[in-house]
Design an enzyme around this catalytic site. Structure first.
Site, PDB file in Angstrom:
ATOM      1  N   ARG A 116       0.816  -1.202   0.000  1.00  0.00           N
ATOM      2  CA  ARG A 116       0.000   0.000   0.000  1.00  0.00           C
ATOM      3  C   ARG A 116       0.859   1.265   0.000  1.00  0.00           C
ATOM      4  O   ARG A 116       0.699   2.150  -0.829  1.00  0.00           O
ATOM      5  CB  ARG A 116      -0.888  -0.011   1.226  1.00  0.00           C
ATOM      6  CG  ARG A 116      -1.802   1.170   1.356  1.00  0.00           C
ATOM      7  CD  ARG A 116      -2.286   1.279   2.785  1.00  0.00           C
ATOM      8  NE  ARG A 116      -2.714  -0.013   3.273  1.00  0.00           N
ATOM      9  CZ  ARG A 116      -3.799  -0.631   2.854  1.00  0.00           C
ATOM     10  NH1 ARG A 116      -4.566  -0.049   1.972  1.00  0.00           N
ATOM     11  NH2 ARG A 116      -4.107  -1.815   3.317  1.00  0.00           N
ATOM     12  N   THR A 117       1.778   1.350   0.955  1.00  0.00           N
ATOM     13  CA  THR A 117       2.603   2.550   1.068  1.00  0.00           C
ATOM     14  C   THR A 117       3.475   2.731  -0.176  1.00  0.00           C
ATOM     15  O   THR A 117       3.599   3.836  -0.706  1.00  0.00           O
ATOM     16  CB  THR A 117       3.498   2.466   2.330  1.00  0.00           C
ATOM     17  OG1 THR A 117       2.659   2.348   3.473  1.00  0.00           O
ATOM     18  CG2 THR A 117       4.371   3.699   2.468  1.00  0.00           C
ATOM     19  N   LYS A 143      23.695 -10.242   1.936  1.00  0.00           N
ATOM     20  CA  LYS A 143      25.120 -10.587   1.861  1.00  0.00           C
ATOM     21  C   LYS A 143      25.917  -9.875   2.943  1.00  0.00           C
ATOM     22  O   LYS A 143      27.125 -10.065   3.038  1.00  0.00           O
ATOM     23  CB  LYS A 143      25.668 -10.216   0.480  1.00  0.00           C
ATOM     24  CG  LYS A 143      25.031 -10.980  -0.683  1.00  0.00           C
ATOM     25  CD  LYS A 143      25.509 -10.438  -2.027  1.00  0.00           C
ATOM     26  CE  LYS A 143      24.715 -11.049  -3.185  1.00  0.00           C
ATOM     27  NZ  LYS A 143      24.774 -10.201  -4.397  1.00  0.00           N
ATOM     28  N   ARG A 180      11.988   2.302   3.709  1.00  0.00           N
ATOM     29  CA  ARG A 180      11.256   1.572   4.740  1.00  0.00           C
ATOM     30  C   ARG A 180      12.202   0.520   5.304  1.00  0.00           C
ATOM     31  O   ARG A 180      12.857  -0.199   4.537  1.00  0.00           O
ATOM     32  CB  ARG A 180      10.011   0.896   4.173  1.00  0.00           C
ATOM     33  CG  ARG A 180       9.077   0.357   5.252  1.00  0.00           C
ATOM     34  CD  ARG A 180       7.860  -0.272   4.624  1.00  0.00           C
ATOM     35  NE  ARG A 180       6.857  -0.682   5.569  1.00  0.00           N
ATOM     36  CZ  ARG A 180       5.803   0.045   5.942  1.00  0.00           C
ATOM     37  NH1 ARG A 180       5.637   1.252   5.446  1.00  0.00           N
ATOM     38  NH2 ARG A 180       4.920  -0.432   6.802  1.00  0.00           N
ATOM     39  N   HIS A 237       6.372   6.731  11.277  1.00  0.00           N
ATOM     40  CA  HIS A 237       5.835   6.590   9.926  1.00  0.00           C
ATOM     41  C   HIS A 237       5.265   7.962   9.569  1.00  0.00           C
ATOM     42  O   HIS A 237       4.056   8.157   9.519  1.00  0.00           O
ATOM     43  CB  HIS A 237       4.759   5.511   9.926  1.00  0.00           C
ATOM     44  CG  HIS A 237       4.353   5.038   8.552  1.00  0.00           C
ATOM     45  ND1 HIS A 237       4.802   5.628   7.396  1.00  0.00           N
ATOM     46  CD2 HIS A 237       3.547   4.025   8.161  1.00  0.00           C
ATOM     47  CE1 HIS A 237       4.276   5.006   6.354  1.00  0.00           C
ATOM     48  NE2 HIS A 237       3.521   4.028   6.784  1.00  0.00           N
TER      49      HIS A 237
END
Lengths: 323, 323, 323
Positions: free
Chosen positions: A55-56, A85, A106, A145
């Site tokens: 969604r974001t 890695k 994010r 957020h």
């Protein structure tokens, strides 16, 4: 927040002044009317998501495209690639920032966006949701957020025409929710806002938020169920109850807790009907069963409008970064 | 299908009339000649795939880009994101439809696209392949992949110049294949088409398809091996044999079944050589070993042309939605 | 390499002449100055990655967008889609090449790009890193990552103004690194280049590379630790030590090996300080701990510039393909 003036990062909601918020919302409102512009023409946005959030990510990407910009994207940077890695976030940011004009990040680490701005060359970083990482409990107070909170606040301002003196209830898992923190910090910037926290004891709002509100002279109280505040607020901000975090050790208690929580912290048609005539229900989504779908049809239900506003607020944010 | 007239969704092949198919194919043919247009300029398509399908997704995305449009995309919505947190498809559609101008939906639930159109605001939904979900056997008759069937039919019409009275063999796993259903429904709209189903008993074509064909007066018969029909048809539509669905309980029987099936339901050079001079072989791909690669060089082999036509048929479909 | 003349594929570094490299770098330099063009307008690139590599994929996609082109993308073709159902690479290439104008292929098979060009219709294929697949040890000598080597060489040429007679040390895991092979092949095309391989015995450079260098009269020597060559070279090309490949059978020896390797094959501030005044350190990234972050601030550190150059070299490569 002087450092944010040179490059217009979006890292945490504390960084914004009320005037900056007004200006951002003015631009968002314009985009809600016009829908498009070419203010990001020639620019490239990277959505660098270490944990997926369809969604974001899609909301940011649609916003960038509607500004005439372009997108390169990864939605599982953590599991799949250099990070697996052993590459540090800092090295990744140094490299990726050479490819593009803005990074939306994010990450599971609460301070990821804050760290990224030291390595992003001269391009802005947007916090697309960072933390909480339950393995680092002493960082939890940094989980934010901010763009979610900006669109939340925009939706409130759009409905009421003002923020000052509004009474807002936060309901559900207030301990783990980064959007609650980000929005509480924003509300603390307006005079006379009154906050009611409604949560089970083990999911109560954190001390960092309460300390912030005290410092900003914001009145708040804590409650054990939604029914007791439903007719005393202008905004009910529902959040998802993350079952795995609420329950005790046995299957039985888990089941009983769930029933009890469902009754005390869920929005039903009956409860919504007790709200003031002009009051609204918000939710950052995804919603599980903490709001009955029967409520969707009621005029109080604003959570899908809220999601839609995310597009315009993100367009406004990107617009400011490029102009 | 009146509901589809207001917003031009593409949900299941029953919805199309022969005239609508002719018009769609006329546009597809134009795009095959011209390759590009700007008929989707300013539009955004979301590919919302709950299960990955690289080929189908890339085909849709290339089609949208060649129309001057833009794309936002997710190819594992089911595993990774809101759905994993428990969000309903309906909520996801409500939110995502605010970001874009058309949604291509791929989902394990057979009725997903049908349900989505009630929540997609005013934008069209395209079924990019829905179902079958083996945990819901009584929904299996709704599993479809309509755009695959449209490109199949386009390829047949392109080659023969007509559909009426053609003789079509469907070969392989006819029980689980959604493309077989979608294409059989389309063929049933044309006069005089004759269908031969060639499948092992436990993978025989479903009653829902047979009932449909009876209602539409389409002649069909069932066979146990490809050799017995190879020289009696105009089109051989091969499908992938999904081994895990065919085999009995023991390793031994699985292995023996596989050999037997390989012989009875696979296309070899020798078999292809027995086809009528103008007959063609189609396959929705991916092909495993049910068509020998030696066949690829034969003039009967049309499955790669068919895949290419997918681009033009999808361009035509999107073109119609925006014009 | 006549076959590559008709369609300008980029498969392996042997294919390039010194003149072609000069011309490529000339264009890359222009893009480093101008940043954009419209030379890929109307074109579509597919990034077809069977194993994820966020950095390489985003670099190619940013390059394509900055040329005015468009991108369709998959970054886990191997795990998720047709390949998981058993489709061959050849079939996938045949289909995908119909959707686009260039394919960037990353694959675990060393010869994947070479095989792909036989099935890519008339569009070019770029090897975005193929192999090594440890289950096919006799193919290992085909593993290459040519665009990485091109950007490596560009960075060297940009710094020194020439390649002839430079002394280059390759350090770390030289057995499994495909970039080492690709770059060694390029260096072998210039007069008087001297190469020093610095690796533990079980990760020593392969015979195929040594044979190539002998045939091209390139002087090379092998060493057991970085300190012994640090003041005798112009370029130190560091590579990631992949622990799981270095260690013996017991936990104890693994741990001891790691400490020893850390000392012998890692770049520290102290070592970097012993380099010639004009010497540089490169690394294909991601870097784990084989270069101390303290080195990042030193003028010898060129690995982030090198990553940035990847954008311009890839723009140049794509530019040539479309013009």
């Amino acid at each position: 927040m002087a450092a944010y003036k040179k490059v217009p990062h979006c890292i945490k909601t504390q960084q914004y002044t009320v005037d900056e918020l007004s200006e951002l919302f003015r631009i968002a409102k314009t985009y809600k009317e016009t829908g498009e512009s070419s203010s990001a023409r020639g620019k490239i946005m990277t959505t660098l998501f270490y944990e997926p959030s369809t969604r974001t990510r899609l909301s940011f990407e649609a916003a960038m495209l509607r500004l005439g910009g372009r997108v390169i994207s990864t939605d599982n940077a953590g599991q799949f690639s250099s990070a697996a890695k052993g590459e540090t976030l800092e090295d990744t940011i140094r490299v990726v920032s050479e490819y593009c004009d803005v990074i939306v990040l994010r990450h599971t680490d609460e301070d990821a966006a804050e760290r990224a701005i030291n390595y992003s060359a001269h391009i802005p970083v947007i916090n697309g949701g960072c933390g909480p990482n339950k393995d680092r409990p002493h960082y939890m107070h940094l989980a934010q957020h901010p763009t979610q909170a900006l669109l939340d606040l925009y939706t409130i301002e759009e409905h009421f025409g003002y923020i000052t003196s509004l009474r807002v209830a936060f309901v559900g898992d207030l301990k783990n929710g980064r959007t609650v923190r980000s929005l509480a910090y924003l509300l603390g910037k307006y005079h006379g806002v009154k906050i009611k926290f409604v949560a089970p004891g083990n999911l109560a709002v954190g001390d960092d938020i309460k300390d912030y509100l005290k410092r900003h002279n914001v009145e708040y109280q804590e409650y054990g169920n939604l029914a007791s505040v439903i007719d005393q607020v202008d905004v009910v901000y529902m959040t998802r109850l993350q079952e795995e975090r609420m329950t005790g050790s046995s299957e039985l208690s888990a089941s009983m807790d769930r029933i009890r929580l469902g009754t005390s912290y869920a929005m039903t048609e009956a409860l919504a009907a007790k709200m003031h005539d002009n009051a609204i229900i918000l939710h950052p989504l995804p919603r599980i069963d903490e709001i009955s779908t029967a409520v969707d049809r009621m005029k109080q239900a604003k959570y899908f409008d809220q999601a839609r506003n995310g597009l315009y607020v993100r367009m406004a944010l990107l617009h400011q970064m490029f102009n």
